[in-house]
Design a protein around this motif. Sequence first.
Motif, PDB file in Angstrom:
ATOM      1  N   LEU A  18      -3.920  87.406  -4.631  1.00 49.96           N
ATOM      2  CA  LEU A  18      -5.367  87.588  -4.555  1.00 49.96           C
ATOM      3  C   LEU A  18      -6.066  87.046  -5.804  1.00 49.96           C
ATOM      4  O   LEU A  18      -7.127  86.426  -5.709  1.00 49.96           O
ATOM      5  CB  LEU A  18      -5.690  89.070  -4.367  1.00 49.96           C
ATOM      6  CG  LEU A  18      -5.369  89.630  -2.977  1.00 49.96           C
ATOM      7  CD1 LEU A  18      -5.336  91.150  -2.992  1.00 49.96           C
ATOM      8  CD2 LEU A  18      -6.378  89.133  -1.953  1.00 49.96           C
ATOM      9  N   MET A  19      -5.468  87.271  -6.949  1.00 50.89           N
ATOM     10  CA  MET A  19      -6.061  86.748  -8.177  1.00 50.89           C
ATOM     11  C   MET A  19      -6.045  85.214  -8.184  1.00 50.89           C
ATOM     12  O   MET A  19      -7.026  84.567  -8.581  1.00 50.89           O
ATOM     13  CB  MET A  19      -5.307  87.281  -9.396  1.00 50.89           C
ATOM     14  CG  MET A  19      -5.557  88.752  -9.682  1.00 50.89           C
ATOM     15  SD  MET A  19      -7.291  89.151 -10.062  1.00 50.89           S
ATOM     16  CE  MET A  19      -7.480  88.254 -11.610  1.00 50.89           C
ATOM     17  N   ALA A  20      -4.936  84.637  -7.726  1.00 52.09           N
ATOM     18  CA  ALA A  20      -4.845  83.172  -7.691  1.00 52.09           C
ATOM     19  C   ALA A  20      -5.877  82.589  -6.742  1.00 52.09           C
ATOM     20  O   ALA A  20      -6.509  81.559  -7.037  1.00 52.09           O
ATOM     21  CB  ALA A  20      -3.433  82.753  -7.278  1.00 52.09           C
ATOM     22  N   LEU A  21      -6.064  83.241  -5.603  1.00 50.44           N
ATOM     23  CA  LEU A  21      -7.054  82.766  -4.639  1.00 50.44           C
ATOM     24  C   LEU A  21      -8.450  82.843  -5.233  1.00 50.44           C
ATOM     25  O   LEU A  21      -9.235  81.886  -5.127  1.00 50.44           O
ATOM     26  CB  LEU A  21      -6.963  83.609  -3.364  1.00 50.44           C
ATOM     27  CG  LEU A  21      -8.008  83.317  -2.279  1.00 50.44           C
ATOM     28  CD1 LEU A  21      -7.873  81.891  -1.767  1.00 50.44           C
ATOM     29  CD2 LEU A  21      -7.864  84.313  -1.130  1.00 50.44           C
ATOM     30  N   ARG A  22      -8.780  83.957  -5.869  1.00 50.16           N
ATOM     31  CA  ARG A  22     -10.113  84.107  -6.443  1.00 50.16           C
ATOM     32  C   ARG A  22     -10.333  83.119  -7.590  1.00 50.16           C
ATOM     33  O   ARG A  22     -11.405  82.519  -7.710  1.00 50.16           O
ATOM     34  CB  ARG A  22     -10.329  85.543  -6.925  1.00 50.16           C
ATOM     35  CG  ARG A  22     -11.774  85.831  -7.308  1.00 50.16           C
ATOM     36  CD  ARG A  22     -12.054  87.304  -7.473  1.00 50.16           C
ATOM     37  NE  ARG A  22     -11.568  87.840  -8.743  1.00 50.16           N
ATOM     38  CZ  ARG A  22     -11.837  89.077  -9.182  1.00 50.16           C
ATOM     39  NH1 ARG A  22     -12.558  89.900  -8.430  1.00 50.16           N
ATOM     40  NH2 ARG A  22     -11.372  89.505 -10.330  1.00 50.16           N
ATOM     41  N   ASP A  23      -9.317  82.944  -8.419  1.00 52.78           N
ATOM     42  CA  ASP A  23      -9.447  82.050  -9.569  1.00 52.78           C
ATOM     43  C   ASP A  23      -9.502  80.579  -9.167  1.00 52.78           C
ATOM     44  O   ASP A  23      -9.934  79.735  -9.960  1.00 52.78           O
ATOM     45  CB  ASP A  23      -8.295  82.266 -10.541  1.00 52.78           C
ATOM     46  CG  ASP A  23      -8.352  83.623 -11.237  1.00 52.78           C
ATOM     47  OD1 ASP A  23      -9.433  84.264 -11.202  1.00 52.78           O
ATOM     48  OD2 ASP A  23      -7.323  84.049 -11.785  1.00 52.78           O
ATOM     49  N   SER A  24      -9.056  80.267  -7.949  1.00 55.11           N
ATOM     50  CA  SER A  24      -9.034  78.866  -7.516  1.00 55.11           C
ATOM     51  C   SER A  24     -10.431  78.276  -7.360  1.00 55.11           C
ATOM     52  O   SER A  24     -10.619  77.062  -7.445  1.00 55.11           O
ATOM     53  CB  SER A  24      -8.284  78.732  -6.187  1.00 55.11           C
ATOM     54  OG  SER A  24      -9.067  79.251  -5.104  1.00 55.11           O
ATOM     55  N   GLY A  25     -11.419  79.125  -7.086  1.00 56.00           N
ATOM     56  CA  GLY A  25     -12.777  78.655  -6.911  1.00 56.00           C
ATOM     57  C   GLY A  25     -13.016  77.890  -5.628  1.00 56.00           C
ATOM     58  O   GLY A  25     -14.061  77.261  -5.463  1.00 56.00           O
ATOM     59  N   THR A  26     -12.083  77.961  -4.685  1.00 54.07           N
ATOM     60  CA  THR A  26     -12.220  77.188  -3.447  1.00 54.07           C
ATOM     61  C   THR A  26     -13.109  77.870  -2.423  1.00 54.07           C
ATOM     62  O   THR A  26     -13.676  77.208  -1.553  1.00 54.07           O
ATOM     63  CB  THR A  26     -10.839  76.936  -2.821  1.00 54.07           C
ATOM     64  OG1 THR A  26     -10.153  78.206  -2.680  1.00 54.07           O
ATOM     65  CG2 THR A  26     -10.000  76.031  -3.718  1.00 54.07           C
ATOM     66  N   VAL A  27     -13.223  79.197  -2.518  1.00 54.39           N
ATOM     67  CA  VAL A  27     -14.110  79.945  -1.619  1.00 54.39           C
ATOM     68  C   VAL A  27     -14.792  81.028  -2.436  1.00 54.39           C
ATOM     69  O   VAL A  27     -14.284  81.453  -3.476  1.00 54.39           O
ATOM     70  CB  VAL A  27     -13.352  80.585  -0.433  1.00 54.39           C
ATOM     71  CG1 VAL A  27     -12.968  79.554   0.606  1.00 54.39           C
ATOM     72  CG2 VAL A  27     -12.110  81.334  -0.906  1.00 54.39           C
ATOM     73  N   ASP A  28     -15.951  81.476  -1.964  1.00 54.99           N
ATOM     74  CA  ASP A  28     -16.621  82.554  -2.665  1.00 54.99           C
ATOM     75  C   ASP A  28     -17.392  83.410  -1.668  1.00 54.99           C
ATOM     76  O   ASP A  28     -17.419  83.133  -0.468  1.00 54.99           O
ATOM     77  CB  ASP A  28     -17.548  82.020  -3.759  1.00 54.99           C
ATOM     78  CG  ASP A  28     -18.598  81.056  -3.216  1.00 54.99           C
ATOM     79  OD1 ASP A  28     -18.832  81.040  -1.992  1.00 54.99           O
ATOM     80  OD2 ASP A  28     -19.201  80.317  -4.021  1.00 54.99           O
ATOM     81  N   GLY A  29     -17.996  84.472  -2.186  1.00 52.63           N
ATOM     82  CA  GLY A  29     -18.784  85.360  -1.341  1.00 52.63           C
ATOM     83  C   GLY A  29     -17.961  86.015  -0.249  1.00 52.63           C
ATOM     84  O   GLY A  29     -16.792  86.350  -0.442  1.00 52.63           O
ATOM     85  N   LYS A  30     -18.574  86.201   0.909  1.00 51.77           N
ATOM     86  CA  LYS A  30     -17.897  86.856   2.029  1.00 51.77           C
ATOM     87  C   LYS A  30     -16.655  86.096   2.454  1.00 51.77           C
ATOM     88  O   LYS A  30     -15.647  86.689   2.839  1.00 51.77           O
ATOM     89  CB  LYS A  30     -18.848  87.004   3.213  1.00 51.77           C
ATOM     90  CG  LYS A  30     -18.247  87.785   4.379  1.00 51.77           C
ATOM     91  CD  LYS A  30     -19.237  87.950   5.510  1.00 51.77           C
ATOM     92  CE  LYS A  30     -18.659  88.827   6.618  1.00 51.77           C
ATOM     93  NZ  LYS A  30     -17.400  88.283   7.179  1.00 51.77           N
ATOM     94  N   ALA A  31     -16.710  84.766   2.389  1.00 54.66           N
ATOM     95  CA  ALA A  31     -15.544  83.967   2.773  1.00 54.66           C
ATOM     96  C   ALA A  31     -14.354  84.264   1.873  1.00 54.66           C
ATOM     97  O   ALA A  31     -13.202  84.262   2.332  1.00 54.66           O
ATOM     98  CB  ALA A  31     -15.895  82.478   2.719  1.00 54.66           C
TER      99      ALA A  31
END
Length: 240
Positions: A18-31
């Motif tokens: 989850l941290m890697a996904l959030r840190d990737s910057g590829t999606v944000d907000g509800k997505a």
Amino acid sequence: MTDEDLAARLAETAGKLLMALRDSGTVDGKALGDAGDVTANAYLMSALSALRPADAILSEERVDDLSRLDSSRVWIVDPLDGTREYSEGRDDWAVHVALSIDGHAAVGAVALPAQGKLLRSDQPPPPVARPDRPRLLVSRTRPPAECTQLADRLGGELVPMGSAGAKAMAVLLGQGDIYLHTGGQHQWDNAAPVAVALGAGMVATRVDGSPCTYNARDTLLPDLLICPPEYEARVREALA
């Protein structure tokens, strides 16, 4: 691998994903929140199916298979507790992995990935000093009236915080003292926090003092109290 080690490994690894996904910057907000739910759930379901194939699973993010009612061992997971906090870049969200045995939250791990913390039912954190004026952990967006009334009766104060797991673990970590929830929860919201709290010697019951039981047909488990034993009598009296 023991059940305790497995729960901890799963919660910790899901948190890293989850941290890697959030840190990737590829999606944000509800997505981002939706992607986090799907990603963590897919990992947990795959790992549990491979490592504990004889056990049943109840997950917030999977259609409930009622065949679990025939199993004495049921893994109860919330892949991302606090989707809103996660998607907003906050640190008060969690990953819950619990094992219910004959209806009891026997094993549990709660990861707080953005805080770098992992709490396990078999490795309680060290005890902390408690203030005379208790701190009640409440929702940061909708603190319930019952908590405000309880704080008034105890001479306590409210501490707003995000997810259920974050609030429950804040009690163990000494960031607060009482977590009272009466607004409705499901088994995956509190199975792992209850297991970890019980392992640490905390009071972790329904508001009426009855034990929290799991793997019921109805996943609703609407209320919860977690606090240190030294607060219990004052809390029960104030609630009465």
